[in-house]
Design a protein around this motif. Structure first.
Motif, PDB file in Angstrom:
ATOM      1  N   ARG A  25       0.827  -1.201   0.000  1.00 52.76           N
ATOM      2  CA  ARG A  25       0.000   0.000   0.000  1.00 52.76           C
ATOM      3  C   ARG A  25       0.864   1.256   0.000  1.00 52.76           C
ATOM      4  O   ARG A  25       0.336   2.357  -0.051  1.00 52.76           O
ATOM      5  N   GLU A  62      -4.559   4.380   4.517  1.00 50.39           N
ATOM      6  CA  GLU A  62      -4.678   4.669   3.083  1.00 50.39           C
ATOM      7  C   GLU A  62      -3.418   4.363   2.286  1.00 50.39           C
ATOM      8  O   GLU A  62      -3.481   4.193   1.084  1.00 50.39           O
ATOM      9  N   GLY A  64       0.115   5.012   0.283  1.00 51.15           N
ATOM     10  CA  GLY A  64       0.585   6.100  -0.567  1.00 51.15           C
ATOM     11  C   GLY A  64       2.089   6.287  -0.501  1.00 51.15           C
ATOM     12  O   GLY A  64       2.829   5.414  -0.075  1.00 51.15           O
TER      13      GLY A  64
END
Length: 110
Positions: A25, A62, A64
């Protein structure tokens, strides 16, 4: 010790990671992040940063772009300062050349 820890992480990259699939991720991957942080900060802080990064690897984060933080070493600051001074020194010269070129075109008779 540093080379041994990096060798362990590279062993994980070569022998275990391919079977787990591409599920990262983050960029760079956690294993690459661990290697970079060990190279930049040494074994103790590098492993700490790598484990802290691994703790973020879960479905509710999330992900990134998450690069290794800068070292903050004295030599890095000197390099940044000298580069910024070098750029600042070049800018006025470039502006002067442009203004000189404009002045030259104004002075020539048509």
């Amino acid at each position: 010790m540093k080379k041994f820890i990096i060798l362990l992480v590279k062993g994980y990259q070569l022998f275990i990671s391919p079977f787990l699939g591409n599920n990262c991720r983050f960029y760079p991957s956690c294993s690459r992040y661990m290697i970079e942080s060990i190279e930049r900060f040494g074994v103790f802080k590098g492993v700490y940063l790598g484990l802290r990064r691994l703790s973020k690897c879960h479905p509710w984060h999330e992900g990134g772009m998450d690069p290794v933080p800068p070292c903050g070493c004295h030599s890095d600051k000197e390099n940044q300062d000298s580069q910024s001074k070098h750029v600042q020194a070049k800018e006025p010269q470039a502006k002067d050349n442009r203004t000189l070129a404009k002045d030259d075109t104004k002075k020539t008779p048509s």
